[in-house]
Design a protein around this motif. Structure first.
Motif, PDB file in Angstrom:
ATOM      1  N   SER A   1       3.085  10.372  -8.794  1.00 23.14           N
ATOM      2  CA  SER A   1       2.768  11.811 -10.030  1.00 23.14           C
ATOM      3  C   SER A   1       2.398  11.685 -10.999  1.00 23.14           C
ATOM      4  O   SER A   1       3.358  11.328 -11.434  1.00 23.14           O
ATOM      5  CB  SER A   1       4.183  13.649  -9.138  1.00 23.14           C
ATOM      6  OG  SER A   1       3.478  14.187  -9.884  1.00 23.14           O
ATOM      7  N   GLY A   2       1.562  12.340 -11.244  1.00 22.15           N
ATOM      8  CA  GLY A   2       1.248  13.145 -12.882  1.00 22.15           C
ATOM      9  C   GLY A   2       1.262  11.445 -13.870  1.00 22.15           C
ATOM     10  O   GLY A   2       0.357  11.330 -14.882  1.00 22.15           O
ATOM     11  N   HIS A   3       0.131   9.732 -12.802  1.00 17.53           N
ATOM     12  CA  HIS A   3      -0.220   9.134 -13.270  1.00 17.53           C
ATOM     13  C   HIS A   3      -1.307   9.035 -14.133  1.00 17.53           C
ATOM     14  O   HIS A   3      -2.597   9.915 -13.445  1.00 17.53           O
ATOM     15  CB  HIS A   3       0.100   8.154 -12.607  1.00 17.53           C
ATOM     16  CG  HIS A   3       1.252   7.173 -12.377  1.00 17.53           C
ATOM     17  ND1 HIS A   3       1.721   5.625 -13.162  1.00 17.53           N
ATOM     18  CD2 HIS A   3       2.099   6.841 -10.953  1.00 17.53           C
ATOM     19  CE1 HIS A   3       2.987   6.023 -12.850  1.00 17.53           C
ATOM     20  NE2 HIS A   3       3.107   6.500 -11.557  1.00 17.53           N
ATOM     21  N   LYS A   4      -1.708   8.913 -15.446  1.00 18.59           N
ATOM     22  CA  LYS A   4      -2.784   9.438 -16.669  1.00 18.59           C
ATOM     23  C   LYS A   4      -3.730   7.948 -16.478  1.00 18.59           C
ATOM     24  O   LYS A   4      -2.456   6.702 -16.456  1.00 18.59           O
ATOM     25  CB  LYS A   4      -2.679   9.408 -17.882  1.00 18.59           C
ATOM     26  CG  LYS A   4      -2.042  11.243 -17.139  1.00 18.59           C
ATOM     27  CD  LYS A   4      -1.847  11.777 -18.625  1.00 18.59           C
ATOM     28  CE  LYS A   4      -2.255  13.330 -18.807  1.00 18.59           C
ATOM     29  NZ  LYS A   4      -1.643  14.206 -19.473  1.00 18.59           N
ATOM     30  N   ILE A   5      -5.021   7.653 -15.631  1.00 21.41           N
ATOM     31  CA  ILE A   5      -5.745   6.828 -15.239  1.00 21.41           C
ATOM     32  C   ILE A   5      -6.424   6.975 -15.902  1.00 21.41           C
ATOM     33  O   ILE A   5      -7.956   8.057 -16.389  1.00 21.41           O
ATOM     34  CB  ILE A   5      -5.728   6.561 -14.433  1.00 21.41           C
ATOM     35  CG1 ILE A   5      -4.921   6.626 -13.058  1.00 21.41           C
ATOM     36  CG2 ILE A   5      -6.884   4.776 -14.081  1.00 21.41           C
ATOM     37  CD1 ILE A   5      -4.985   5.946 -11.560  1.00 21.41           C
ATOM     38  N   LEU A   6      -6.717   6.035 -17.550  1.00 19.30           N
ATOM     39  CA  LEU A   6      -7.863   6.210 -18.406  1.00 19.30           C
ATOM     40  C   LEU A   6      -9.436   4.865 -17.985  1.00 19.30           C
ATOM     41  O   LEU A   6      -9.230   3.433 -17.746  1.00 19.30           O
ATOM     42  CB  LEU A   6      -8.021   5.434 -19.801  1.00 19.30           C
ATOM     43  CG  LEU A   6      -8.898   5.687 -21.105  1.00 19.30           C
ATOM     44  CD1 LEU A   6      -9.735   6.557 -20.975  1.00 19.30           C
ATOM     45  CD2 LEU A   6      -8.186   4.954 -22.165  1.00 19.30           C
ATOM     46  N   VAL A   7     -10.257   5.451 -17.754  1.00 18.37           N
ATOM     47  CA  VAL A   7     -11.478   4.841 -16.809  1.00 18.37           C
ATOM     48  C   VAL A   7     -12.623   4.540 -17.962  1.00 18.37           C
ATOM     49  O   VAL A   7     -12.978   5.553 -19.191  1.00 18.37           O
ATOM     50  CB  VAL A   7     -12.089   5.369 -15.993  1.00 18.37           C
ATOM     51  CG1 VAL A   7     -13.788   3.974 -15.237  1.00 18.37           C
ATOM     52  CG2 VAL A   7     -11.175   5.886 -14.948  1.00 18.37           C
ATOM     53  N   VAL A   8     -12.409   3.193 -18.697  1.00 21.30           N
ATOM     54  CA  VAL A   8     -13.391   2.391 -19.751  1.00 21.30           C
ATOM     55  C   VAL A   8     -14.704   1.775 -19.240  1.00 21.30           C
ATOM     56  O   VAL A   8     -14.145   1.153 -18.945  1.00 21.30           O
ATOM     57  CB  VAL A   8     -12.956   1.596 -20.991  1.00 21.30           C
ATOM     58  CG1 VAL A   8     -12.928   1.471 -22.470  1.00 21.30           C
ATOM     59  CG2 VAL A   8     -11.253   2.411 -21.355  1.00 21.30           C
TER      60      VAL A   8
ATOM     61  N   SER B   1      -0.956   5.614 -18.452  1.00 23.07           N
ATOM     62  CA  SER B   1      -0.257   4.897 -18.257  1.00 23.07           C
ATOM     63  C   SER B   1      -0.491   3.662 -17.558  1.00 23.07           C
ATOM     64  O   SER B   1      -0.777   2.128 -17.079  1.00 23.07           O
ATOM     65  CB  SER B   1       0.834   5.009 -17.572  1.00 23.07           C
ATOM     66  OG  SER B   1       0.192   5.257 -15.932  1.00 23.07           O
ATOM     67  N   LEU B   2      -2.093   3.366 -17.468  1.00 15.07           N
ATOM     68  CA  LEU B   2      -3.069   2.241 -16.861  1.00 15.07           C
ATOM     69  C   LEU B   2      -4.442   2.848 -16.978  1.00 15.07           C
ATOM     70  O   LEU B   2      -5.120   3.672 -17.554  1.00 15.07           O
ATOM     71  CB  LEU B   2      -2.782   3.060 -15.042  1.00 15.07           C
ATOM     72  CG  LEU B   2      -3.852   1.435 -13.941  1.00 15.07           C
ATOM     73  CD1 LEU B   2      -4.040  -0.090 -14.813  1.00 15.07           C
ATOM     74  CD2 LEU B   2      -3.814   2.537 -13.036  1.00 15.07           C
ATOM     75  N   ILE B   3      -4.855   1.550 -17.418  1.00 17.45           N
ATOM     76  CA  ILE B   3      -6.449   1.497 -18.205  1.00 17.45           C
ATOM     77  C   ILE B   3      -6.814   0.697 -17.461  1.00 17.45           C
ATOM     78  O   ILE B   3      -6.713  -0.363 -16.663  1.00 17.45           O
ATOM     79  CB  ILE B   3      -6.345   0.723 -19.636  1.00 17.45           C
ATOM     80  CG1 ILE B   3      -5.382   1.662 -20.565  1.00 17.45           C
ATOM     81  CG2 ILE B   3      -7.881   0.930 -19.655  1.00 17.45           C
ATOM     82  CD1 ILE B   3      -5.679   0.948 -22.034  1.00 17.45           C
ATOM     83  N   LEU B   4      -8.246   1.507 -17.069  1.00 22.71           N
ATOM     84  CA  LEU B   4      -9.384   0.389 -15.833  1.00 22.71           C
ATOM     85  C   LEU B   4     -10.586   0.311 -16.498  1.00 22.71           C
ATOM     86  O   LEU B   4     -11.255   1.247 -17.201  1.00 22.71           O
ATOM     87  CB  LEU B   4      -9.365   1.223 -15.221  1.00 22.71           C
ATOM     88  CG  LEU B   4     -10.807   0.576 -13.740  1.00 22.71           C
ATOM     89  CD1 LEU B   4     -10.591  -0.982 -13.033  1.00 22.71           C
ATOM     90  CD2 LEU B   4     -11.279   1.730 -12.599  1.00 22.71           C
ATOM     91  N   SER B   5     -10.973  -1.062 -17.046  1.00 26.91           N
ATOM     92  CA  SER B   5     -12.153  -1.268 -18.673  1.00 26.91           C
ATOM     93  C   SER B   5     -12.689  -2.520 -17.322  1.00 26.91           C
ATOM     94  O   SER B   5     -13.046  -3.088 -17.042  1.00 26.91           O
ATOM     95  CB  SER B   5     -10.921  -1.796 -19.404  1.00 26.91           C
ATOM     96  OG  SER B   5     -12.613  -2.143 -20.325  1.00 26.91           O
TER      97      SER B   5
END
Length: 391
Positions: free
Chosen positions: A4-11, A56-60
């Motif tokens: 719950s609440g994990h923010k994932i940044l897609v680059v 918390s997580l980056i998908l780049s």
């Protein structure tokens, strides 16, 4: 696991990827397990991370304009955030860039064309690692906070126990010195002393069962009661009896305290004392004669309501010292499992009669430490010594 609440940044600079991510993970988005944020290049990603510390997580992607994924990894290293992980996306077979990305701190990678089942598994695995790291960081913060609180408690305890010696310098009829080394940050040993009037000097030493914070809190209660009652009651046995009955409601099944309580009549040169299950002190004469004070019985305090306590009186000669201590002295262990024992205390005192109280007490501590060597200190160690100088 609940993410719950994990923010994932897609680059990624491909607009279609945003739509695909929202479509493929719509069930996670609707349940608010995942929240996706998007950036078109590394610079944009760094701005997003700066604005939102909960990412918390980056998908780049690796290949992007302005700032590529490999450069972004270098920048992320400078942030020194162990709880921020990156999954890199690269073309299938591009092992050179993948290897470089892993060497620059990427946690994992996926290849294009993206298999979203594989991506979901990779994201889940990475989020579990992030959660583990965050839990560890929280525990470290709690431990740091606890250590700070314990350090504060230790300083407070040292202030509670009189540390500024010598005291009562204007009264040359007696001297007093005490020292304590706790086995942990704070301890259950305690001592105190005070003058009731110009001719009555009260001193006591105690040892609470257990160690650490619970013992320290109980210690403070015991010391306060003894000083309060002792300021009004000049009979040691009556004082100990009252304190014992007051402690009963404050004690649980494992908590108790041993106390030796004495009053010196400086005008008469007499010591009146009562013992509540504590080590009997030694009377050290100025010529080096050492003898244990007579046992007046007396049970430990805080356990037995209505327990009876007796008082005894002994005549003091000028130069006599009353050496009180806790069992941390006699039960100090060495590497072989041997105890310091009473015999070593007596042997030390017999050759130390000519010492002033400060070096006498500290010398006993030194003897205990030399005996213990590298063995860990298992109990609080406390010594309180009072010397009658005469009128």
């Amino acid at each position: 696991m609940n993410n719950s609440g994990h923010k994932i940044l897609v680059v990624d600079d491909e607009p279609d990827l945003q739509m695909l991510m929202m479509q493929k993970f719509r069930h996670k988005v609707r349940s608010k397990e995942y929240e996706f944020l998007f950036a078109e290049n590394g610079r944009d990603a760094l701005d997003k991370i700066s604005e939102n510390s909960t990412i918390s997580l980056i998908l780049s992607d690796i290949n992007m304009p302005k700032m590529d994924g490999l450069t972004l990894l270098d920048e992320l290293q400078d942030l020194q955030r162990n709880d921020l992980k990156a999954i890199m996306v690269s073309a299938y077979g591009d092992m050179e860039n993948i290897r470089t990305a892993m060497n620059r701190g990427a946690y994992d990678f996926v290849t294009k064309p993206i298999d979203f089942n594989d991506l979901e598994t990779t994201i889940e695995k990475t989020l579990k690692e992030i959660a583990r790291i965050q839990n560890t960081m929280e525990m470290e913060e709690q431990l740091s906070s606890l250590n700070y609180d314990l350090d504060m408690a230790a300083r407070i305890q040292q202030k509670i126990l009189k540390q500024d010696f010598p005291v009562y310098e204007e009264d040359e009829r007696f001297d007093v010195y005490a020292h304590m080394i706790a086995a942990k940050h704070v301890g259950g040993d305690f001592y105190d002393f005070f003058k009731v009037d110009d001719d009555k000097f009260v001193f006591f030493i105690g040892d609470v069962s257990g160690k650490g914070m619970p013992a320290a809190i109980y210690m403070a209660v015991c010391r306060t009661m003894l000083k309060s009652i002792g300021s009004e009651v000049l009979n040691p046995a009556e004082c100990i009896t009252k304190v014992n009955n007051m402690l009963i409601p404050e004690s649980d099944i494992t908590t108790f305290v041993t106390v030796f309580y004495g009053i010196i009549d400086l005008k008469k040169g007499e010591l009146s004392y009562c013992n509540g299950g504590h080590n009997l002190p030694y009377l050290l004469s100025k010529d080096g004669n050492v003898k244990e004070l007579s046992d007046v019985g007396g049970l430990l305090l805080g356990k037995f309501e209505g327990a009876e306590y007796d008082m005894s009186t002994v005549k003091l000669e000028p130069g006599d010292s009353i050496v009180t201590f806790t069992d941390g002295v006699t039960e100090a262990e060495n590497d072989s499992g041997g105890f310091f024992d009473e015999e070593r205390v007596i042997e030390y005192l017999e050759k130390s009669a000519d010492k002033k109280l400060n070096p006498l007490v500290k010398g006993l501590f030194l003897e205990v430490m030399k005996f213990a060597g590298s063995a860990p200190q298992s109990d609080d160690i406390t010594v309180l010594t009072t010397k009658y100088e005469g009128n």
